[in-house]
Write an enzyme that holds these catalytic residues in place. Sequence first.
Site, PDB file in Angstrom:
ATOM      1  N   CYS A  77       0.822  -1.212   0.000  1.00 47.38           N
ATOM      2  CA  CYS A  77       0.000   0.000   0.000  1.00 47.38           C
ATOM      3  C   CYS A  77       0.862   1.270   0.000  1.00 47.38           C
ATOM      4  CB  CYS A  77      -1.008  -0.048   1.144  1.00 47.38           C
ATOM      5  SG  CYS A  77      -2.422   0.994   0.820  1.00 47.38           S
ATOM      6  N   HIS A 176      -3.339  -5.210   1.741  1.00 46.03           N
ATOM      7  CA  HIS A 176      -2.643  -5.502   3.007  1.00 46.03           C
ATOM      8  C   HIS A 176      -2.650  -6.983   3.377  1.00 46.03           C
ATOM      9  CE1 HIS A 176      -2.096  -1.352   4.586  1.00 46.03           C
ATOM     10  NE2 HIS A 176      -3.102  -1.093   3.772  1.00 46.03           N
ATOM     11  N   GLU A 178      -0.814  -8.470   5.369  1.00 50.45           N
ATOM     12  CA  GLU A 178      -0.486  -8.633   6.792  1.00 50.45           C
ATOM     13  C   GLU A 178      -1.724  -8.517   7.679  1.00 50.45           C
ATOM     14  OE1 GLU A 178      -0.162  -5.988   5.066  1.00 50.45           O
ATOM     15  OE2 GLU A 178      -0.452  -4.188   6.284  1.00 50.45           O
TER      16      GLU A 178
END
Length: 198
Positions: A77, A176, A178
């Site tokens: 991002c 994202h 994560e």
Amino acid sequence: MQVGVLAVQGAFLEHRIMLETLGISNVEVRLPKQLEDLDGLIIPGGESTTIGKLCVDYNLLEPLRAFGRKKAVWGTCAGAIFLSKQAHRDQPLLGLMDTEIDRNAFGRQVDSFEVDLLVDDLENQDQPFRAVFIRAPLISSTGSTVRTLARIDPYQNRPGGIVAARQDKLLATVFHPELTNDTRFHQYFIRMIEETNL
Ligand code: GLN
């Protein structure tokens, strides 16, 4: 293997937790000398102008560029924005990846969304990856050495375009990984690091 996570601003902790889950030794990076002895670096999401300005303040810009010319770097991002060569704004960029970025391409924070993506190169690539887009950019154009790994289709008012790309040992995702429980992107990046170290 030692992986650094740039920790000047943004979602660095979530990347570290993901790396821990995979048993990969990792450290937070805030100083140029902390780049020494790293095999790869993750630049997290957050706010790319802030990340860029803090990297200028911490004298990290040139050391990060030098690192990215030799070692694997993954930007998620805001990190993908920071890696790019053109974001059409007045902000410090690393300019390592031959990508142009359209910041906040999907609108404001409230226009954040999740979508199932098919991603080339991931393990079990026929199984979609749940991608979380938070005030995400789009990759609006890529140079000839950049390979598209995933695209998003336009949907209602939402634009479509490139959302994951790789240029040799550089990786950019505008969403994202994560923030999910799916470790495949992190595993993919670990494999990139291993290839770079061969
Ligand atoms: N909108 C942010 C930017 O333009 C990126 C958002 C994110 O990293 N989730 O820098």
